[in-house]
Design a protein around this motif. Structure first.
Motif, PDB file in Angstrom:
ATOM      1  N   SER A 106       1.093  -1.109   0.130  1.00 26.06           N
ATOM      2  CA  SER A 106       0.042   0.232   0.126  1.00 26.06           C
ATOM      3  C   SER A 106       1.056   1.172  -0.066  1.00 26.06           C
ATOM      4  O   SER A 106       1.656   1.486   0.455  1.00 26.06           O
ATOM      5  N   ALA A 107       0.521   2.420  -0.723  1.00 31.26           N
ATOM      6  CA  ALA A 107       1.572   4.081  -1.225  1.00 31.26           C
ATOM      7  C   ALA A 107       1.674   4.083   0.095  1.00 31.26           C
ATOM      8  O   ALA A 107       2.964   4.749  -0.275  1.00 31.26           O
ATOM      9  N   TYR A 108       0.691   4.190   1.143  1.00 29.64           N
ATOM     10  CA  TYR A 108       1.679   4.776   2.443  1.00 29.64           C
ATOM     11  C   TYR A 108       3.094   4.373   3.123  1.00 29.64           C
ATOM     12  O   TYR A 108       2.842   4.621   3.581  1.00 29.64           O
ATOM     13  N   TYR A 109       2.714   2.492   2.925  1.00 27.64           N
ATOM     14  CA  TYR A 109       4.322   2.278   3.421  1.00 27.64           C
ATOM     15  C   TYR A 109       5.746   2.987   2.896  1.00 27.64           C
ATOM     16  O   TYR A 109       6.462   2.860   3.767  1.00 27.64           O
ATOM     17  N   TRP A 110       5.234   4.116   2.180  1.00 29.46           N
ATOM     18  CA  TRP A 110       6.596   4.226   1.120  1.00 29.46           C
ATOM     19  C   TRP A 110       6.607   6.014   1.833  1.00 29.46           C
ATOM     20  O   TRP A 110       7.251   6.391   1.034  1.00 29.46           O
ATOM     21  N   ALA A 111       6.017   6.421   2.704  1.00 30.45           N
ATOM     22  CA  ALA A 111       6.042   7.452   2.854  1.00 30.45           C
ATOM     23  C   ALA A 111       6.938   8.841   3.244  1.00 30.45           C
ATOM     24  O   ALA A 111       7.504   9.465   2.655  1.00 30.45           O
ATOM     25  N   PRO A 188      -0.249   4.147  12.778  1.00 33.01           N
ATOM     26  CA  PRO A 188       0.270   4.852  11.804  1.00 33.01           C
ATOM     27  C   PRO A 188       0.054   6.005  11.313  1.00 33.01           C
ATOM     28  O   PRO A 188      -0.438   6.499  10.741  1.00 33.01           O
ATOM     29  N   GLY A 189       1.746   6.821   9.853  1.00 35.15           N
ATOM     30  CA  GLY A 189       1.653   7.226   9.247  1.00 35.15           C
ATOM     31  C   GLY A 189       0.309   9.019   9.169  1.00 35.15           C
ATOM     32  O   GLY A 189       0.867   9.064  10.757  1.00 35.15           O
ATOM     33  N   GLU A 223      -5.225   1.128  16.574  1.00 34.25           N
ATOM     34  CA  GLU A 223      -6.121   0.509  15.508  1.00 34.25           C
ATOM     35  C   GLU A 223      -5.492  -0.476  14.831  1.00 34.25           C
ATOM     36  O   GLU A 223      -4.173  -0.945  14.772  1.00 34.25           O
ATOM     37  N   TRP A 224      -5.838  -1.784  13.974  1.00 31.23           N
ATOM     38  CA  TRP A 224      -5.514  -2.091  13.638  1.00 31.23           C
ATOM     39  C   TRP A 224      -6.253  -2.184  11.638  1.00 31.23           C
ATOM     40  O   TRP A 224      -6.065  -1.591  11.119  1.00 31.23           O
TER      41      TRP A 224
END
Ligand code: CA
Length: 367
Positions: A106-111, A188-189, A223-224
């Protein structure tokens, strides 16, 4: 003869249509390899999910199986879960460098590397799966996503959606903003940044550590995903207050990444198979998770001692205001982020106006 030439013209007509009617990635089609029906491609796909992770890892494996069937065995993709070949959070780099041909994440992992990538997964109070699909497939979103990944030699495709997530499990009730002050939560994020702005204390934890941390009160909340994955992780045994909605993840898009050089080495028919298999899997994964969540929610509601709550309106309003602030701050400091933010916001404004009179208005009708 007439029959044969009709079939021939239909076949080549259809082929020409496929070649000209494909999506934005087909700017690369001019470099697609010529069709050699005997050539076998053996590819590797690495994912960001734990082995056997329901829906997501299973979906990646189903996608590979479908491609094998549709290509009549010409494109074989061996799928590796996170850690089996490459650490889960290095899948993007592995695809970028060409160590493997494909990734699923998922793209937010590379934030950390590409902050603006977050808009292609989810942002707090952002669009749901419906709006994201409209933006990505038809509203110009996918073209911008391709631009963003271009310098990394990675071609992205949407390939699933978690739907609206849950707000998380809390060991105490959240009745006002004051209850968030100092609260230690695994979130996260960008959601975590907003949570910190609200006075909370966001903590980063891998999925495998979440249950124990909550159970031992190392954290106060987590959260999960949604009811299905949350129940499987046993989070209801570690905290009893279950909050909704998942304001921080209103519809996380899952992504397929393909190394650009590997993509260009494929003939056009295999490219079309990948593109359409990803689109089919987008529907499959989203539908499956929605069904599993609605069943799991009923099961959780039937478990004694669990209290389901909606976050209070003033808490949601404050978190939304802080989200707007956080996004605007990041856009002011980073032109690349601003470019995507502006496109996202422009589409989203119209999407809000439309959903106000369509889905939201319809769902607001009393039962
Ligand atoms: Ca989540």
């Amino acid at each position: 003869m007439i029959y044969h030439s009709l079939i021939r013209s239909l076949f080549f007509g259809t082929l020409a249509l496929i070649l000209t009617a494909c999506g934005p990635e087909d700017s690369t089609n001019n470099t697609a390899a010529a069709v050699d029906n005997n050539k076998i491609y053996n590819w590797k796909m690495v994912t960001a999910w734990p082995p056997g992770f329901p829906v997501l890892q299973e979906g990646a494996e189903r996608f590979a199986k479908n491609i094998h069937a549709m290509s009549n065995g010409r494109l074989n993709i061996k799928v590796y879960a996170g850690g089996e070949l490459i650490p889960a959070l290095q899948t993007f780099d592995a695809v970028s460098q060409g160590t493997v041909e494909m990734g699923h994440g998922s793209a937010y992992y590379w934030a950390g590397k590409v902050p603006e990538a977050q808009f292609f997964s989810t942002v707090p109070f952002g669009m749901t799966a419906r709006g994201m699909n409209a933006w990505l497939y038809h509203g110009g979103g996918l073209e911008i996503w391709r631009e963003v990944y271009k310098p990394f030699h990675v071609i992205p495709f949407p390939i699933g959606n978690t739907g609206v997530q849950m707000g998380g499990w809390f060991n105490k009730e959240i009745n006002s903003l004051a209850d968030i002050k100092g609260l230690k939560m695994r979130i996260p994020g960008l959601g975590g940044k907003v949570f910190a702005k609200a006075g909370g204390n966001p903590v980063l934890l891998a999925g495998s550590e979440v249950y124990t941390a909550l159970e031992r009160n190392t954290i106060d909340a987590t959260e999960w995903v949604g009811p299905f994955h949350d129940q499987r992780l046993g989070l209801y045994r570690a905290a009893k207050h279950y909050y909704y909605p998942g304001w921080h993840e209103p519809g996380s898009v899952l992504e397929l990444t393909v190394n650009e050089r590997a993509w260009n080495s494929l003939p056009a028919d295999l490219q079309a198979i990948i593109k359409n298999a990803a689109m089919a899997e987008n529907v499959q994964m989203f539908s499956e998770i929605e069904e599993k969540n609605l069943s799991a929610l009923q099961e959780l509601k039937d478990r004694p001692g669990i209290e389901l709550h909606r976050f209070p309106d003033d808490v949601l309003a404050k978190l939304k205001m802080l989200t707007d602030e956080a996004l605007a701050e990041e856009a002011a400091n980073d032109p690349k982020f601003k470019h995507v933010y502006d496109a996202y916001q422009a589409f989203r404004k119209n999407d809000d106006a439309w959903s106000d009179v369509s889905e939201k208005a319809y769902l607001a009708i009393g039962k």
